[in-house]
Structures are given as C-alpha cells and as structure tokens.
Design a protein around this motif. Structure first.
Motif, mmCIF file in Angstrom:
data_model
loop_
_atom_site.group_PDB
_atom_site.id
_atom_site.type_symbol
_atom_site.label_atom_id
_atom_site.label_comp_id
_atom_site.label_asym_id
_atom_site.label_seq_id
_atom_site.Cartn_x
_atom_site.Cartn_y
_atom_site.Cartn_z
ATOM 1 N N GLU A 168 0.916 -0.973 -0.072
ATOM 2 C CA GLU A 168 -0.009 -0.194 -0.166
ATOM 3 C C GLU A 168 0.814 1.449 0.027
ATOM 4 O O GLU A 168 0.630 2.129 -0.780
ATOM 5 N N ASP A 169 2.017 1.400 0.710
ATOM 6 C CA ASP A 169 2.988 2.496 0.926
ATOM 7 C C ASP A 169 3.609 2.570 -0.326
ATOM 8 O O ASP A 169 3.644 3.748 -1.040
ATOM 9 N N GLU A 172 1.119 4.033 -2.911
ATOM 10 C CA GLU A 172 0.947 5.463 -2.555
ATOM 11 C C GLU A 172 1.968 6.312 -3.084
ATOM 12 O O GLU A 172 1.872 7.707 -3.628
ATOM 13 N N TRP A 176 1.973 9.464 -5.868
ATOM 14 C CA TRP A 176 2.050 10.751 -5.414
ATOM 15 C C TRP A 176 3.050 11.400 -6.388
ATOM 16 O O TRP A 176 3.122 12.367 -6.921
#
Ligand code: SF4
Length: 273
Positions: A168-169, A172, A176
C-alpha cells in the motif's frame, strides 16, 4: 535565492503576520513535495498554516458561498499588493508591457523545455505508470486474496499485514510522485533556460532546487518500485523496465543539473529532526 510568497491568503496582513512568526521556516514550501500528510515540518510551514486557516472555514470552499468568492477576491488583492511591492523592490516596471514579445519568448521556452529529453522521459514515465497499474488489476486482486488467506491460516513467522502495508505504501508513493517528477523537472528545465543569462555564478539556483525535488521524487519512486518488485515476482520484467527507465532519467537529471543534489532546501536540508 528569491523569496517566493505562497498565494491563497485572505489578505496581505495575514501573510505578513504569518511571515513574522519566528517558528516558521522561510520558503520551506518552495522546494517540498507538497505531501503535507507525511511532512515533518507542518508546524513550521506558512502554506500549511494558511491552508489550515482556510479549512477552518468550510464555506470558504463552497463555490456557491459568498465566503468562497470573498476568499478568492482577498487572495487576488493580497497577491497583487505583494507583487507590486516586490516589483518596486526589484525595479521592475509592471506597466511596461510588450505582450507579443513576452508571449513569443514564453512559447519558445516552453517548446524547448517540452522537447528536452528529460521532460519527455518524465512524461513517458507518468504514462507508463498508468498503463502498468491498468494492466495489473488482476494481480492486485490475486495478491489481496493470497494475503487474506495467509491471515486466516496464520502461519507462525508470516506477517501478511506487514506485506499489505508495504504494498500500500509503495503504491501511494509511486502515485504521489508519478506526475510530480515531470512537473518539477519541467519547472527546473524551464527555469534553467530563463536563468542562463541572469543568474550569478555561486548563487543558489531555483532550477537546482526544483531538480532536487524531482530527484528526491525519483529516489522515493525507485525504492517503491523495488518494494513492488519484491511482492510481485510475476510482474518483474515490466517493473524492471520501469526501474531502468527511471534510473536513466535520474542519471540524466543529475548530469543536466550537476549542482542539484547539493542545493540546500530550506528546512529539509538544514534542520535536524
Ligand atoms: S513544507 Fe511540508 S507542510 Fe509545507 S507545503 Fe510542503 S509538504 Fe506541506
């Protein structure tokens, strides 16, 4: 380094009051990645403080409210006043207008920037990221099923939650910075063209600051792709291609902006956390 003021404040007095706060780090928002949720300097950033002020007033974001249009009007007024002051300080005559020549020059610079190999590679990267995520939707569903199964089976030493958080990180981070790399590189390249005749040697260049933000975004993205590479071995060929592309872009950017890594960003490169 020229001080650049954030826009969006209600009036010039607000800006000046905030600017006078000794806890704030001057200009920190000029070379950040705008990821305020993850920023360790929110309490020392004028942009963050201004946005907090505006979010305190929900009507300031409602297009149908008087407060929204009042905010726009106040911001415009404050920015124009600030511009006038800065222009006077720097001896710029705002009434001196050669629209055609200015626009022609801007068009030429933008064209040159757009066609730069780094700008084209950064744009291609952003498109590749979209294409990759579109093509691996099934893989993510399979991974989710696998992780859920491992949670249920609960094997000693296995930590599917940690793996899920890592994926998930990574996603992201990649999302981003996906477009930010191009935006910051474009700004750096465009700025370098404009700075060429004007900037003194040994003076920190805004273009180097922007290039450093782009490089930092590439570093973070490369690390994040490395995480996905680890968790999705079935997609390793595609991920490797993306990593190679991004690493080449990183090297080309370092060649184009050899002083960028040494650029000292306010706060981020000078304050010990
Ligand atoms: S410096 Fe930090 S808090 Fe301020 S705008 Fe940038 S990311 Fe947000």
């Amino acid at each position: 380094m020229n001080q650049k003021w954030p826009t969006g404040s209600r009036n010039q007095e607000d800006l000046k009051n905030l600017a006078g706060n000794p806890d704030l780090i001057s200009g920190i928002y000029n070379y950040c990645d705008r990821w305020c949720q993850r920023c360790p300097f929110t309490s020392r950033c004028m942009v963050f403080a201004m946005e907090e002020q505006q979010f305190d007033n929900p009507t300031a974001h409602d297009l149908n409210s008087e407060a929204f249009w009042q905010t726009i009007s106040d911001s415009l007024q404050a920015t124009l006043e600030m511009l006038q002051e800065m222009a006077e300080e720097q001896g710029i005559d705002l009434d001196l207008l050669d629209v055609e020549a200015d626009m022609e020059e801007q068009r030429r610079l933008e064209e040159e920037t757009r066609n730069h190999a780094c700008a084209r590679a950064a744009e291609a990267y952003a498109e590749t990221v979209d294409a990759w995520f579109d093509s691996v939707k099934d893989l993510f569903v399979e991974k989710e099923d696998e992780l859920n199964l491992r949670v249920r089976v609960n094997i000693l030493g296995d930590d599917p939650h940690e793996e899920a958080a890592s994926i998930e990180d990574a996603v992201e981070v990649i999302r981003w910075y996906q477009h930010q790399i191009h935006v910051k590189l474009f700004r750096a390249l465009h700025g370098a063209l404009e700075e060429r005749p004007a900037i003194l040697e040994d003076f920190p260049k805004d273009s180097d600051g922007s290039a450093k933000v782009a490089l930092s975004a590439m570093d973070c993205s490369i690390a994040a792709w490395g995480e996905l590479y680890r968790h999705f071995p079935m997609a390793e060929d595609d991920i490797l291609d993306i990593l190679v592309h991004l690493d080449r872009l990183r090297r080309a950017t370092e060649q184009e902006f050899p002083d960028a890594r040494a650029f000292v960003r306010p706060g981020f490169d000078e304050v010990e956390l």
